[in-house]
Design a protein around this motif. Structure first.
Motif, PDB file in Angstrom:
ATOM      1  N   THR A 165       0.830  -1.208   0.000  1.00 53.42           N
ATOM      2  CA  THR A 165       0.000   0.000   0.000  1.00 53.42           C
ATOM      3  C   THR A 165       0.865   1.260   0.000  1.00 53.42           C
ATOM      4  N   ASP A 216      -8.033  -3.560  -3.985  1.00 54.70           N
ATOM      5  CA  ASP A 216      -7.403  -4.381  -2.951  1.00 54.70           C
ATOM      6  C   ASP A 216      -8.220  -5.657  -2.800  1.00 54.70           C
ATOM      7  N   GLU A 251      -3.760  -4.899  -5.594  1.00 54.36           N
ATOM      8  CA  GLU A 251      -3.110  -5.510  -4.446  1.00 54.36           C
ATOM      9  C   GLU A 251      -3.734  -6.887  -4.202  1.00 54.36           C
TER      10      GLU A 251
HETATM   11 MG   LIG Z   1      -2.082  -3.121   1.852  1.00 52.24          MG
END
Ligand SMILES: [Mg+2]
Ligand SMILES: Nc1ncnc2c1ncn2[C@@H]1O[C@H](COP(=O)(O)OP(=O)(O)O)[C@@H](O)[C@H]1O
Length: 135
Positions: free
Chosen positions: A37, A75, A103
């Protein structure tokens, strides 16, 4: 093998963000706390995202306004099973996104789009350093 401090990782991310062509799709792999991140936020900054205006849309997808267009941070960590990724509007993300930053990509299973860049981040003995690999 490259080992980077957090500020080196941010600098690399910003430089990369400034140079990414439209349509880039980036994948980030690595365990929790590896720096995915952190790296993604720096890339977004390089794409012209003002983090103060960052607005999460729904749980999995964050939409940021970059200087050329929308930057989506997807994510997939919370996906229970790959089939849940089917419910993400991949067509819309690919159509509207200037750049996609993904991610935990492997949790999207077969729904994962074809990437242009793939990064791996991992811990090393020194807690202030991370290993950064591009594949
Ligand atoms: Mg992360
Ligand atoms: N060299 C480094 N690179 C990236 N993060 C680092 C580094 N050293 C320490 N950290 C810390 O590790 C954490 C990484 O968190 P985060 O980027 O959210 O990881 P992830 O998204 O992979 O779970 C942050 O708290 C950051 O301050």
């Amino acid at each position: 093998m490259t080992q980077v401090t957090e500020s080196q990782l941010r600098n690399r991310g910003e430089a990369l963000g400034r140079s990414l062509p439209p349509g880039s799709i980036l994948l980030f792999r690595g365990e929790v706390g590896a720096g995915k991140t952190t790296f993604i936020k720096a890339i977004a900054t390089g794409l012209g995202v003002d983090s103060a205006t960052a607005s999460p849309t729904f749980a999995l997808v964050h939409r940021y306004q970059g200087r050329r267009g929308p930057v989506f941070h997807i994510d997939c960590y919370r996906l229970g099973e790959p089939d849940e990724a089917r419910d993400l509007d991949w067509e819309g993300l690919l159509r509207d996104g200037d750049v996609l930053l993904i991610e935990w990509p492997d949790r999207a299973g077969p729904w994962l789009p074809q990437a242009t860049h793939q990064f791996g981040l991992s811990h090393v003995d020194d807690p202030d350093l991370r290993r950064l690999e591009e594949s």
